[in-house]
Motif scaffolding. Structure first.
Motif, PDB file in Angstrom:
ATOM      1  N   SER A  53     -11.491   3.982  -4.489  1.00 41.16           N
ATOM      2  CA  SER A  53     -10.212   3.126  -4.192  1.00 41.16           C
ATOM      3  C   SER A  53      -9.304   3.502  -3.596  1.00 41.16           C
ATOM      4  O   SER A  53      -8.666   3.163  -2.459  1.00 41.16           O
ATOM      5  N   ALA A  54      -9.287   5.045  -3.430  1.00 41.57           N
ATOM      6  CA  ALA A  54      -8.335   5.546  -2.298  1.00 41.57           C
ATOM      7  C   ALA A  54      -9.035   5.341  -0.836  1.00 41.57           C
ATOM      8  O   ALA A  54      -8.288   4.982  -0.066  1.00 41.57           O
ATOM      9  N   ARG A  55     -10.128   5.318  -0.688  1.00 40.31           N
ATOM     10  CA  ARG A  55     -10.870   4.954   0.589  1.00 40.31           C
ATOM     11  C   ARG A  55     -10.706   3.548   0.829  1.00 40.31           C
ATOM     12  O   ARG A  55     -10.438   3.250   2.161  1.00 40.31           O
ATOM     13  N   ASP A  56     -10.885   2.693  -0.026  1.00 40.85           N
ATOM     14  CA  ASP A  56     -10.384   1.315   0.316  1.00 40.85           C
ATOM     15  C   ASP A  56      -9.088   1.125   0.576  1.00 40.85           C
ATOM     16  O   ASP A  56      -8.835   0.176   1.597  1.00 40.85           O
ATOM     17  N   LEU A  57      -8.068   1.683   0.016  1.00 37.22           N
ATOM     18  CA  LEU A  57      -6.752   1.519   0.400  1.00 37.22           C
ATOM     19  C   LEU A  57      -6.480   1.911   1.804  1.00 37.22           C
ATOM     20  O   LEU A  57      -5.746   1.177   2.586  1.00 37.22           O
ATOM     21  N   ARG A  58      -6.978   3.016   2.079  1.00 34.88           N
ATOM     22  CA  ARG A  58      -6.979   3.725   3.452  1.00 34.88           C
ATOM     23  C   ARG A  58      -7.602   2.796   4.482  1.00 34.88           C
ATOM     24  O   ARG A  58      -6.923   2.549   5.523  1.00 34.88           O
ATOM     25  N   GLY A  59      -8.600   2.131   4.081  1.00 36.85           N
ATOM     26  CA  GLY A  59      -9.400   1.225   5.028  1.00 36.85           C
ATOM     27  C   GLY A  59      -8.508   0.055   5.345  1.00 36.85           C
ATOM     28  O   GLY A  59      -8.148  -0.431   6.289  1.00 36.85           O
ATOM     29  N   ALA A  60      -7.793  -0.258   4.297  1.00 40.48           N
ATOM     30  CA  ALA A  60      -6.784  -1.726   4.233  1.00 40.48           C
ATOM     31  C   ALA A  60      -5.759  -1.186   5.117  1.00 40.48           C
ATOM     32  O   ALA A  60      -5.388  -2.186   5.908  1.00 40.48           O
ATOM     33  N   SER A  99      -7.226  -8.281  -0.934  1.00 43.36           N
ATOM     34  CA  SER A  99      -7.862  -8.550  -2.242  1.00 43.36           C
ATOM     35  C   SER A  99      -7.905  -7.062  -2.758  1.00 43.36           C
ATOM     36  O   SER A  99      -7.645  -6.849  -4.093  1.00 43.36           O
ATOM     37  N   VAL A 100      -8.316  -6.201  -1.942  1.00 43.82           N
ATOM     38  CA  VAL A 100      -8.244  -4.595  -2.224  1.00 43.82           C
ATOM     39  C   VAL A 100      -6.952  -4.298  -3.012  1.00 43.82           C
ATOM     40  O   VAL A 100      -6.739  -3.600  -4.112  1.00 43.82           O
ATOM     41  N   VAL A 101      -5.779  -4.668  -2.255  1.00 43.94           N
ATOM     42  CA  VAL A 101      -4.389  -4.182  -2.586  1.00 43.94           C
ATOM     43  C   VAL A 101      -4.057  -4.861  -3.879  1.00 43.94           C
ATOM     44  O   VAL A 101      -3.652  -4.435  -4.921  1.00 43.94           O
ATOM     45  N   LEU A 130      -2.629   9.331  -0.144  1.00 41.79           N
ATOM     46  CA  LEU A 130      -4.050   8.631  -0.838  1.00 41.79           C
ATOM     47  C   LEU A 130      -5.009   9.833  -1.148  1.00 41.79           C
ATOM     48  O   LEU A 130      -5.725   9.602  -2.009  1.00 41.79           O
ATOM     49  N   GLU A 131      -5.325  10.164   0.033  1.00 43.24           N
ATOM     50  CA  GLU A 131      -6.208  11.394   0.080  1.00 43.24           C
ATOM     51  C   GLU A 131      -6.030  12.477  -0.980  1.00 43.24           C
ATOM     52  O   GLU A 131      -6.832  12.776  -1.652  1.00 43.24           O
ATOM     53  N   ILE A 143       0.961  -1.278   0.018  1.00 44.67           N
ATOM     54  CA  ILE A 143       0.091  -0.164  -0.008  1.00 44.67           C
ATOM     55  C   ILE A 143       0.874   1.291  -0.019  1.00 44.67           C
ATOM     56  O   ILE A 143       0.533   2.296  -0.688  1.00 44.67           O
ATOM     57  N   VAL A 144       1.740   1.078   0.764  1.00 41.11           N
ATOM     58  CA  VAL A 144       2.824   2.358   0.929  1.00 41.11           C
ATOM     59  C   VAL A 144       3.292   2.626  -0.585  1.00 41.11           C
ATOM     60  O   VAL A 144       3.512   3.744  -0.998  1.00 41.11           O
ATOM     61  N   ASP A 145       3.952   1.378  -1.300  1.00 40.74           N
ATOM     62  CA  ASP A 145       4.318   1.730  -2.797  1.00 40.74           C
ATOM     63  C   ASP A 145       3.290   2.168  -3.637  1.00 40.74           C
ATOM     64  O   ASP A 145       3.824   3.097  -4.408  1.00 40.74           O
ATOM     65  N   LEU A 146       2.085   1.846  -3.425  1.00 37.33           N
ATOM     66  CA  LEU A 146       1.014   2.355  -4.527  1.00 37.33           C
ATOM     67  C   LEU A 146       0.668   3.820  -4.256  1.00 37.33           C
ATOM     68  O   LEU A 146       0.691   4.606  -5.167  1.00 37.33           O
ATOM     69  N   ALA A 147       0.684   4.066  -2.846  1.00 38.13           N
ATOM     70  CA  ALA A 147       0.514   5.700  -2.489  1.00 38.13           C
ATOM     71  C   ALA A 147       1.657   6.441  -3.051  1.00 38.13           C
ATOM     72  O   ALA A 147       1.358   7.734  -3.469  1.00 38.13           O
TER      73      ALA A 147
END
Length: 625
Positions: free
Chosen positions: A556-563, A607-609, A543-544, A521-525
């Motif tokens: 997608s940003a909300r999903d990643l922040r939640g994950a 799964s989100v990631v 992400l925000e 997730i850090v890498d995606l952001a």
């Protein structure tokens, strides 16, 4: 005439033969038998669903019972006379194992609270019950501290507005020091605000009166503005309380004016946030700044782990926990810099000490190494200044290691010559990394694109950052290489959506929450942020902001922040459990630690990631959008 037994003979017989209850007298067993309830089940019937084992204790009177963890394909067969459930089943299995009748069976059930009462009366029974926690009488200072700290730390999600206890106490800047002190005494306040024409001018605290007036024998008829902190730091009334806590911890202050737009609503103090001085971030940071030696810092740094345990007990978010733990690292780093300058003298040229990695992102936990660098003013001359900064950086890095922040295994530290350079050299580093994104360059990019100034001339970093961001924004070839590098860290999901555990190494049959959970997730952001040309370093904030810039959808940003939040809390709770058991914290989670509910959410987070990694991989395939 013979008496009819009050309880089934089979139950009485099993209790007398069972290794736990045979410790009781016959009279106590007879009394206890009356508190059991009996059930019969046919083969294949579920006796206890996942998550319900802690509710009661079962004693098998006839037949067989199978305990199993369906996610891990583990099972154990229990025979007549065996116990299972609350107290006897090991704690890691209580939340995840289920009980099924392997054959037609009869089971006697004892409620958990009844067993607890029994063990209180007969404490020797607890020897046979590995997951039973006996009640201890006070004093129990650590438990009390956790309870009280939890209450205080629950304020982290509370708006600052709700903590204001009274209207602001204000005086004009030309009020005398004596009149101000009298007002503070009469109103029993520790601070007043200096206001002129409705605008905040300054702040005076009781410490100012002590340190700037009494200690210096200052004329008390002088205007109070002479001893005030001018243009003090403020917080917004709608901000969460943890932001005020962070501000206090980072800057070693205890009073902050609360604003709503240009209006002054009041004042909050450190004691408004917490009463637990020994473990609160504010008081811990304050104690750090009081230390005059490395030994003092080493001693106080041991409280960081206790702070994380209290944050976990308070159910603080991973986002706020990361900021608070990192604020303590910043305080230790800054104090080490002060001690280095006291020993070596003032720096010969301007510099900025810069944190990299998780410290830069405000995402540290109690298990962290150090990543840092030193950016020097271009006036730096190796012959004239090199020896000073070499000794300076070694003092700080070795001090951090002594305080528990181990040296970076890759030597990415300011004490390494490569990462202690003038600004012009750093600019050339970044240019080469972006223009020639080779594997090592991409690795260095991931570390040194996450930067935050800790102490010194922040402008040295700010200008460099803006230059780099302009060079990377819209650079699809470079971003494609970054994406390819990021996709090397994959969440541990199999073809059919099942969690796959590590098979070898030092931590088999676990999940590496850091490298296979949080790092992806850090890498995606980071990629989103570079593409959008934004300079924030925190992953949640990236992400925000990237969503606002259109580099990733809002959903997608909300999903990643939640994950990210879910995985972060799992990691923090896992480490808190380890520290409570006297173990060194790590990032390797066993599925046995999780409930069935948590496992389900873990699969969803992975799964989100996995999905968004696929989307980004397609977007930048071949270096094209």
């Amino acid at each position: 005439m013979p008496s009819t037994p009050k309880h089934p003979p089979l139950l009485i017989s099993q209790l007398s033969q069972q290794r736990v209850f045979s410790q009781l007298s016959a009279k106590s067993r007879d009394t206890l038998a009356g508190q059991f309830t009996l059930t019969n089940a046919t083969a294949g019937a579920t006796l206890v669903a996942q998550g319900r084992l802690p509710d009661q204790l079962g004693l098998i009177l006839s037949g067989t019972v199978r305990l199993s963890d369906p996610d891990l394909n583990l099972s154990v067969q229990l025979e007549v006379g065996n116990l299972f459930g609350f107290g006897v089943t090991p704690a890691p299995q209580l939340a995840t194992w289920q009980a099924v009748a392997a054959a037609d069976c009869e089971v006697a059930w004892l409620a958990a609270d009844v067993l607890a009462q029994l063990c209180t009366k007969h404490p020797q029974l607890a020897f046979f019950l590995p997951s039973f926690q006996p009640v201890r009488q006070p004093p129990a200072e650590p438990s009390q501290q956790v309870s009280e700290s939890s209450s205080a730390l629950n304020l982290l999600g509370t708006p600052i507005r709700s903590l204001i206890k009274r209207a602001p106490i204000t005086v004009p800047p030309d009020t005398s020091i004596q009149a101000t002190a009298v007002l503070m005494r009469d109103l029993r306040v520790s601070s007043v605000l200096l206001v002129e024409q409705g605008l905040l001018f300054g702040l005076v605290t009781d410490r100012d009166l002590r340190n700037r007036v009494v200690a210096l024998d200052l004329d008390i008829s002088r205007p109070v503005s002479d001893i005030a902190t001018l243009a003090p730091m403020t917080v917004s009334a709608n901000s969460p309380a943890f932001e005020a806590l962070l501000l206090m911890a980072r800057h070693n202050i205890h009073h902050i004016p609360v604003m709503e737009g240009g209006d002054i609503l009041g004042m909050i103090t450190a004691t408004d946030l917490t009463e637990q001085h020994s473990t609160s971030a504010v008081y811990l940071a304050g104690d750090i700044y009081k230390q005059s030696s490395l030994d003092g810092l080493k001693s106080i740094s041991t409280r960081v782990r206790q702070l994380q345990q209290h944050l976990a007990a308070a159910d603080a978010s991973a986002y706020s926990t990361g900021h608070i733990i990192t604020a303590i690292t910043d305080a230790i780093t800054t104090r080490l810099i002060h001690l280095a300058e006291a020993q070596l003298g003032p720096a010969p040229v301007d510099y900025v000490w810069v944190a990299a990695g998780s410290q830069a992102r405000n995402e540290q936990t109690a298990k962290s190494d150090q990543d840092n660098c030193l950016i020097l003013d271009d006036a730096f001359d190796e012959a004239a200044h090199g020896a000073y900064f070499k000794a300076f950086s070694k003092f700080v890095c070795d001090g951090l290691a002594a305080c528990g922040y181990v040296h970076c295994p890759g030597d990415m530290m300011a004490m390494t010559d490569t990462w202690r350079q003038p600004r012009r050299v750093w600019a050339e580093y970044f240019r080469k990394w972006v223009d020639s994104p080779k594997p090592k360059s991409l690795m260095l990019t991931c570390v040194f694109f996450d930067l935050r100034a800790i102490h010194g001339q922040a402008a040295l970093l700010d200008g460099l950052r803006q230059q780099v961001v302009q060079h990377t924004k819209g650079n699809s070839l470079f971003l494609a290489h970054m994406v390819s590098n990021a996709l090397k860290h994959r969440p541990p999901l199999g073809l059919f959506g099942q969690i796959t555990l590590s098979r070898g190494g030092d931590n088999p049959h676990t999940i590496d929450l850091k490298h296979t959970g949080i790092v992806p997730i850090v890498d995606l952001a980071r990629v989103y942020a570079l593409a959008a040309g934004v300079t924030v370093a925190n992953t949640h904030d990236r992400l925000e902001v990237s969503a606002q810039a259109g580099e990733v959808t809002e959903q997608s940003a909300r999903d990643l922040r939640g994950a990210l939040e879910f995985l972060g809390k799992l990691r923090i709770a896992h480490q808190a459990r380890q520290m409570a058991q006297g173990q060194a914290p790590d990032n390797f989670l066993a599925l046995e630690e999780l409930s069935n509910f948590e496992r389900s959410h873990l699969k969803e987070a992975f799964s989100v990631v996995q999905t968004l990694q696929g989307v980004l991989g397609q977007r930048y395939a071949g270096g094209q959008f």
